[in-house]
Every structure is written in structure tokens, then in C-alpha cells.
Scaffold this active site. Structure first.
Site, PDB file in Angstrom:
ATOM      1  N   ARG A  17       9.945   0.863   9.945  1.00  0.00           N
ATOM      2  CA  ARG A  17       9.350  -0.307  10.505  1.00  0.00           C
ATOM      3  C   ARG A  17       8.521  -0.165  11.621  1.00  0.00           C
ATOM      4  O   ARG A  17       7.864  -1.159  12.040  1.00  0.00           O
ATOM      5  CB  ARG A  17      10.570  -1.408  10.660  1.00  0.00           C
ATOM      6  N   ASP A 111      18.553   4.731  18.844  1.00  0.00           N
ATOM      7  CA  ASP A 111      17.422   4.068  19.121  1.00  0.00           C
ATOM      8  C   ASP A 111      17.695   2.671  19.981  1.00  0.00           C
ATOM      9  O   ASP A 111      17.136   1.724  19.819  1.00  0.00           O
ATOM     10  CB  ASP A 111      16.810   3.468  17.481  1.00  0.00           C
TER      11      ASP A 111
END
Ligand code: UD1
Ligand code: MG
Length: 474
Positions: A17, A111
Site C-alpha cells: 500500500r 512499521d
């Protein structure tokens, strides 16, 4: 029993994404790649070993880690194909072959850069105290997110984690979600991930299935954390949101340490910058990048961009100056509109003014170049004065050559110094001179065409133009 955890960082995911050529964990927040944020958190939490589980662009990520921490300091486990978070941990287990079963393993998402190291320490402590040998972070997101839901029984004991894609509508209504951070005893981890199944909506091996195993041992310990701290980055909107939070925290820490910011929302300080001394003043639009540090009372005015610059106390960087890999001495003055390129060293009290560009140049104490100059590959002695428009001609198309201007020398305006060349101590160079040979100490060097005055020439010229309808002016 070992007190210090081994930390695994889950960082093999594709990050689809992000829509990027760069692996997700190499995208930066406040100048630091995401993977580095995770390693810093692990180290601050006292990790004995840090193992990054990599897949996508693993070689590039490895290079970044080796360059920063030293070769092999952060260990790498490869997950060649991304078959889920449980599979990622399976891929790391061989690296833990020699570790005892009672070792605590903390597992962090690669992340989510805002996790506090204290939170990892709390997870490790909760794991140690928990009968089930598992502790995890939960969170209550303020907006709808597709996180795993924590399913508890009537007694409040965690039974399992159900992923959003596998959840029933009732389960999706659960507000308590899995943040994706765990501490687990290695013995349990080994047993739990060995038996994972991919019989789920995503066909992946879910690390979260550990929770159901722990339920049989009395239930995992759960610590709730603010969403802002644990939220992960999936796309560039998340990246920007997390960056805003990271920058605000960095700024607040420095303000508490004695730094004034004219406008904190417009002040951009990288995570690795510092130290910044007391009474540092930062104008709006200032960027302090890389390892930039500022001494006490340094003043960096509006719009300056400093990258890997060391500024001593009391120096004044005036608006819109751009400095990279430079060292600026105490009470030096730079700018406005000065460009200091790598290898610039400006000693105490020296000055560089507007539209002066420097590169690999050492300006010694009290020397000045106040206007419009290019000084490259130069050594400029104490109290030398460089006139407006001076240029060191340092490049012959093949090689760079050095210009030496000794202490107290005076370089007249609009001079060119064709390197290699030395201007001796206290010497004068007349304005408009092109210097091609060394100038002895205390000499005057003059190399320009002798002036000729042609009496009345201008009037005659205008008269001639007048025949073409240009009026003569008195
Ligand atoms: C995961 C959790 C979910 C939790 C959410 C929090 C699982 C099954 N689900 O979901 O319960 O609410 O995090 O953000 O764990 N990764 C690998 N290898 C893989 C897959 C992922 O290393 O094969 C890494 C990713 O790079 C990432 C982390 O694991 O750093 C999480 O993976 P991601 O795909 O984002 O998990 P989610 O589906 O968001
Ligand atoms: Mg995700």
C-alpha cells in the site's frame, strides 16, 4: 533465567500500500528509516540480541543496518516469501537455536516507530510474571481500523485474537484490538508457531494464534497502549500522520531541554539531531537534519536547512542559509542566503555573508567573506578579508586545486584566484585582479588592464546616437 530479551522485528512485509520502489521499512520518519526506529526501541529496552526478519529488499535493508550499527550487529533472518507473521517468526527460530526455553522474546512490528521502549520493558516484565508466558499490547483505536480483535471470555480471560477478515460482525464490534507487539517465552513460542495453520481468510500463518494457545495456560497478559503510540504505517497517509506525531514529540523534548522555537509546527528536527544546547533559538521553517548539533545560545533564523552540521555556542545562522557537513565555530555569523557545502569549517567569530558559497574551505578565526563569493578548496587565514565577488578558480576541468590565503590578507572585490595559489600573510590583492602566481607576504598584487580615460568620448557617442533619434541629456 535471562533478564534481557531477544527482540525480533517483523519487517519482511511487502508494504504494497506504500506504492513505492522502496521497501516500507526504509521509508523515513523524521530522517530515520522505520526499521531503525524499531532497532532503537529494542536497544533502549535492553535487548541482548536484535534480529530483523527481512524479505523485500533485504540486502538494501541489511546495508542500512550494517552502516549504522556495524556489520552483523543487528542480525538478519530471511523470510523469502511472506506467508504471514507466524511464518516470519518460524523463519527466525533457527537463529534462536541455542537460546534456552525460558528466554523471553519480544516481537515488534517494524512499521510502528512510535512505540516507547518502556512499553517493551513492561511487556517483558508482564511476560515474566504471566503464567501463560505471553504478554501483548492492546489498543482502542479512535477510528475504524482492520486490526485483530481481542476475544475474552466472561471472566475476562483472553481466549483468542480474531483477524478483521476472519471476524464475525459481532467480533468486529469489539473495540479492544491487537496492537501487534508481544513478549513470549521462547519455549512457548517454539511450540506455538510450530503448529500454526493457514486455514483462514488470508491463507497466512497468523502469529496471533499464539493467544489461543496461551488461553490454555491461563491466558495472556494484556497491556493497553494509546493508539497514537502503536499505530503502524501502511500507506503514505499513515506515514505523514506518524511523522507529525514524531516531530511534535521531538520538538517538545527539545523545548523542555531549553530550546526556543518561534513556531514549533514549522520546525523540523530529525530524530538523530542533537544535542541542542540551552537557549538555542530556532526560527520558523528551520530544518535540522541528520546529526546536526547546536551549542548553547546558537541562533538559527527562519528558513535555514542544516544537514550534518556542528554549530558551536553563540553562532548566528541568519535566514535562508543552507549548510551541509560543515563545522561552525562559536560566535561565527553565517548568512543570510549563505551556502556552506561539505567540508566547510568556519572558526570562532568568522563571517560568511549573503550569496557566499563555500566548499572544503577553512575560514579561520575572525576572517570575513561578506558578499557574493565562491570559496572552494581554500584555506583562509585569521582575520583575512575576502572582498565581494571573489572567486577561487579551483577546478581546471580535471582536478581540484587549493587556494591558500594567509592571515590578515586582503582580497579586493571581484578578484579571481586561479589555484593552486597562495596569497601571503597580510598581502593585498587589488580589486578586479586575476591572481595566477603566488603573492609574497605583505605585497600588493595587481593584475588588470591599465585604465584609459578618453576625454569627451561619452558626449560624442551620445551625439552620434542622437542622429538616430536618441535625445542628448545634460
Ligand atoms: C497484524 C496482526 C493484527 C494486528 C495488526 C496491528 C497478525 C496475523 N495480525 O495484522 O492482529 O491488529 O498487525 O498492526 O499478525 N510481516 C512479515 N512477514 C509476513 C507478514 C508480515 O514480516 O509474512 C511483518 C510486516 O512487515 C509488518 C508486520 O509483520 O511489519 C505486520 O504485518 P501486517 O501484514 O501489517 O499485519 P496486519 O495484517 O496489519
Ligand atoms: Mg498491516
Amino acid at each position: 533465567m535471562q533478564d534481557k530479551p531477544v527482540v525480533l522485528i517483523l519487517a519482511a512485509g511487502l508494504g504494497t500500500r506504500m506504492k513505492s520502489e522502496t521497501a516500507k521499512v526504509l521509508h523515513e520518519v523524521a530522517g530515520r528509516p522505520l526499521i531503525v526506529w524499531a532497532v532503537e526501541t529494542a536497544r533502549a529496552a535492553g535487548a541482548e540480541r536484535v534480529i530483523a526478519i527481512l524479505g523485500h529488499q533485504s540486502e538494501t535493508v541489511r546495508e542500512v543496518l550494517d552502516a549504522r550499527y556495524g556489520a552483523g550487529e543487528v542480525e538478519i533472518a530471511l523470510q523469502p516469501e511472506q506467508k504471514g507473521t507466524g511464518h516470519a517468526v518460524q523463519c527466525a527460530l533457527p537463529a534462536l537455536g541455542d537460546e534456552p526455553d525460558d528466554r523471553i522474546v519480544a516481537i515488534l512490528s517494524g512499521d510502528a516507530p512510535l512505540l516507547a521502549s518502556e512499553r517493551v520493558a513492561a511487556l517483558v516484565a508482564a511476560c515474566r510474571d504471566s503464567q501463560a508466558g505471553l504478554a501483548l499490547l492492546s489498543t482502542h483505536p479512535p477510528r475504524p481500523v482492520h486490526y485483530g480483535r481481542l476475544v475474552r471470555n466472561d471472566a475476562g480471560v483472553l481466549q483468542r485474537i480474531v483477524e478483521h477478515k476472519d471476524a464475525s460482525s459481532e467480533e468486529r464490534a469489539i473495540q479492544e484490538m491487537n496492537a501487534g507487539f508481544y513478549a513470549v517465552r521462547l519455549g512457548h513460542l517454539r511450540a506455538d508457531v510450530a503448529g500454526l495453520s493457514d486455514d483462514n481468510a488470508q491463507g497466512e500463518l497468523y502469529l496471533t494464534d499464539m493467544a489461543a494457545h496461551a488461553a490454555q495456560r491461563g491466558g495472556a497478559a494484556v497491556i493497553d497502549a494509546p493508539f497514537e503510540e502503536v499505530s503502524g504505517i501502511n500507506d503514505r497517509v499513515d506515514l505523514a500522520a506518524v511523522t507529525t506525531v514524531a516531530r511534535r514529540r521531538i520538538n517538545e523534548d527539545w523545548m523542555r531541554a531549553g530550546v526556543t522555537m518561534a513556531q514549533p509546527e514549522q520546525t523540523f528536527i530529525d530524530a538523530d539531531a542533537g544535542p541542542l544546547g540551552r537557549d538555542v533559538w530556532l526560527g520558523p521553517g528551520v530544518h535540522l537534519r541528520g546529526k546536526t548539533s547546536l551549542g548553547d545560545g546558537a541562533h538559527v533564523d527562519a528558513g535555514c536547512v542544516l544537514t550534518d552540521v556542528e554549530v558551536a555556542s553563540g553562532a548566528y545562522i541568519k535566514p535562508y542559509s543552507v549548510l551541509s557537513e560543515a563545522v561552525i565555530g562559536s560566535a561565527a555569523e553565517i548568512g543570510p542566503f549563505t551556502h556552506c557545502r561539505p567540508g566547510t569549517q568556519v572558526d570562532e567569530g568568522a563571517k560568511l555573508g549573503n550569496f557566499v558559497e563555500t566548499k572544503k574551505t577553512h575560514l579561520m578565526a575572525g576572517a570575513k567573506a561578506n558578499h557574493l563569493a565562491y570559496l572552494g578548496d581554500a584555506s583562509i587565514g585569521a582575520k583575512a578579508n575576502i572582498g565581494a565577488g571573489t572567486i577561487t578558480c579551483n577546478y581546471d576541468g580535471f582536478q581540484k586545486h587549493k587556494t591558500v590565503i594567509e592571515a590578515g590578507a586582503f582580497i579586493g572585490s571581484d578578484s579571481q584566484l586561479v589555484a593552486p595559489v597562495t596569497v601571503g600573510r597580510g598581502a593585498y590583492v587589488a580589486s578586479g585582479t586575476t591572481i595566477t602566481r603566488d603573492v609574497p607576504r605583505s605585497a600588493l598584487a595587481l593584475a588588470r588592464v591599465k585604465q584609459i580615460n578618453k576625454e569627451g568620448w561619452a558626449d560624442r557617442f551620445r551625439d552620434a546616437q542622437g542622429k538616430r533619434n536618441v535625445k542628448r541629456e545634460d
